[in-house]
Design a protein around this motif. Structure first.
Motif, mmCIF file in Angstrom:
data_model
loop_
_atom_site.group_PDB
_atom_site.id
_atom_site.type_symbol
_atom_site.label_atom_id
_atom_site.label_comp_id
_atom_site.label_asym_id
_atom_site.label_seq_id
_atom_site.Cartn_x
_atom_site.Cartn_y
_atom_site.Cartn_z
ATOM 1 N N UNK A 52 0.746 -1.195 -0.029
ATOM 2 C CA UNK A 52 -0.206 0.139 0.164
ATOM 3 C C UNK A 52 0.798 1.260 0.308
ATOM 4 N N UNK A 53 2.388 1.047 -0.030
ATOM 5 C CA UNK A 53 2.800 2.379 0.134
ATOM 6 C C UNK A 53 3.472 2.385 -1.749
ATOM 7 N N UNK A 54 3.472 3.924 -1.534
ATOM 8 C CA UNK A 54 3.588 4.676 -3.232
ATOM 9 C C UNK A 54 4.057 5.581 -3.012
ATOM 10 N N UNK A 55 5.385 5.280 -3.574
ATOM 11 C CA UNK A 55 6.580 6.525 -3.601
ATOM 12 C C UNK A 55 6.846 6.877 -5.186
ATOM 13 N N UNK A 56 7.254 8.512 -4.396
ATOM 14 C CA UNK A 56 7.810 8.722 -5.516
ATOM 15 C C UNK A 56 8.415 8.938 -6.847
ATOM 16 N N UNK A 57 8.394 9.705 -8.010
ATOM 17 C CA UNK A 57 9.182 9.546 -9.524
ATOM 18 C C UNK A 57 10.438 10.349 -8.234
ATOM 19 N N UNK A 58 11.518 10.262 -9.079
ATOM 20 C CA UNK A 58 12.814 10.617 -8.355
ATOM 21 C C UNK A 58 13.202 11.751 -9.189
ATOM 22 N N UNK A 59 12.861 12.207 -10.281
ATOM 23 C CA UNK A 59 12.949 13.448 -10.331
ATOM 24 C C UNK A 59 11.577 14.179 -9.638
ATOM 25 N N UNK A 60 10.616 13.947 -10.412
ATOM 26 C CA UNK A 60 8.985 14.986 -10.803
ATOM 27 C C UNK A 60 8.603 15.245 -9.269
ATOM 28 N N UNK A 61 8.599 15.794 -8.285
ATOM 29 C CA UNK A 61 7.874 15.976 -7.121
ATOM 30 C C UNK A 61 7.647 17.686 -6.542
ATOM 31 N N UNK A 62 7.054 17.888 -5.692
ATOM 32 C CA UNK A 62 7.001 19.445 -5.619
ATOM 33 C C UNK A 62 5.837 19.510 -4.078
ATOM 34 N N UNK A 63 6.981 20.356 -3.653
ATOM 35 C CA UNK A 63 6.383 20.748 -2.223
ATOM 36 C C UNK A 63 5.964 22.254 -2.323
ATOM 37 N N UNK A 64 5.049 22.479 -1.674
ATOM 38 C CA UNK A 64 4.329 23.872 -2.080
ATOM 39 C C UNK A 64 4.886 24.335 -0.946
ATOM 40 N N UNK A 65 4.700 26.108 -0.971
ATOM 41 C CA UNK A 65 5.226 26.580 0.325
ATOM 42 C C UNK A 65 3.693 26.863 0.977
ATOM 43 N N UNK A 66 3.626 27.431 2.354
ATOM 44 C CA UNK A 66 2.679 27.140 2.929
ATOM 45 C C UNK A 66 1.674 29.281 2.218
#
Length: 283
Positions: free
Chosen positions: A186-200
């Motif tokens: 059930x664990x869904x890992x992220x792509x090695x490149x395409x990932x974004x964390x937004x600021x508050x």
């Protein structure tokens, strides 16, 4: 512009008078012989007005018509280029996913609790949750629709706030080798490149319900139960497009790369995306 009776000089036919004209043709009398030419193309290199004021006015008209012609050619070229890119996308995606049928709702939105956010972003993976009933109760849900074309949208809302305030806090494409139907934990890992964390601040401007509609309750901002749900590929593209437009210069390049990759993998043409139509946009 009326040029009737204006005197002109043609480099071959000599001096003449304009006797008739339309939006696309001009007729000139050179002695006893009349000649017709394309208007206003003939003026300039081949034909010259003797009246300087009329010549200046005509020059502006020629300049405007040239701009209009270039605009038409540019539009036609863009349309041709768009068709070419669509064909390339179809061909490339057929190669990438020849053994995988592209589901129209193969994106996942995850409900993240405030206390798990740091772990989610540290490990860049989410849990799909457990099966609630039946013989497989307690076992992890298999995210069967997720494949290399899928993204996971991370959302959260502050405790005590209404569901409509749910914010988009990040997103990632699934890992390059991930296949949902083969996922046992059930664990869904992220792509090695395409990932974004937004600021508050960015998250505050990205409300999930501006984009999403619960088809079972289309007029309500209702999540009900479960850690995740699937949603439309086009909606994810709309979200990514807005992320690109709202990102600062430093993050914009990465957001654009993410968006371009997502559109390629989901056979989406960026220029044809409709406007977001979530529940909050309809009120």
């Amino acid at each position: 512009m009326n040029l009737i009776d204006q005197k002109v000089t043609h480099r071959r036919f000599g001096t003449g008078n304009i006797v008739h004209m339309s939006d696309s043709r001009v007729e000139i009398a050179f002695g006893e012989e009349n000649k017709r030419f394309i208007f206003p193309d003939v003026f300039g290199e081949h034909l010259v007005l003797k009246d300087q004021e009329a010549a200046r006015s005509l020059k502006q008209i020629i300049k405007q018509k040239e701009s209009e012609r270039q605009a038409r050619e540019s539009t036609a070229e863009k349309k041709k280029e768009l068709q070419r890119k669509k064909h390339e996308l179809r061909t490339e995606l057929e190669g990438l996913m020849k053994n995988q049928k592209l589901h129209p709702q193969s994106q996942m939105v995850s409900w993240c609790e405030p206390e798990e956010l740091e772990q989610v972003f540290a490990e860049w993976k989410v849990f799909s949750g457990e099966i609630k009933s039946g013989e497989n109760k307690g076992k992890p849900n298999k995210p069967v629709r997720l494949h290399q074309n899928s993204a996971v949208l991370l959302t959260a809302r502050d405790p005590g706030m209404p569901e409509q305030s749910r914010q988009i806090i990040g997103m990632y494409m699934v890992n390059e080798e991930f296949t949902g139907r083969l996922c046992e934990d059930g664990m869904i890992p992220a792509h090695s490149v395409y990932k974004i964390r937004l600021t508050e601040q960015e998250s505050a401007d990205m409300l999930f319900w501006n984009y999403y509609v619960n088809e079972r309750s289309p007029g309500k901002t209702t999540w009900n139960t479960g850690k995740y749900r699937y949603f439309d590929n086009t909606v994810m593209a709309q979200i990514l497009q807005d992320i690109v437009s709202k990102s600062d210069a430093e993050e914009q390049a990465m957001a654009q790369q993410f968006f371009d990759h997502f559109c390629k993998m989901n056979q989406i043409t960026a220029g044809e995306l409709p406007q977001p139509d979530g529940v909050l946009m309809r009120k």
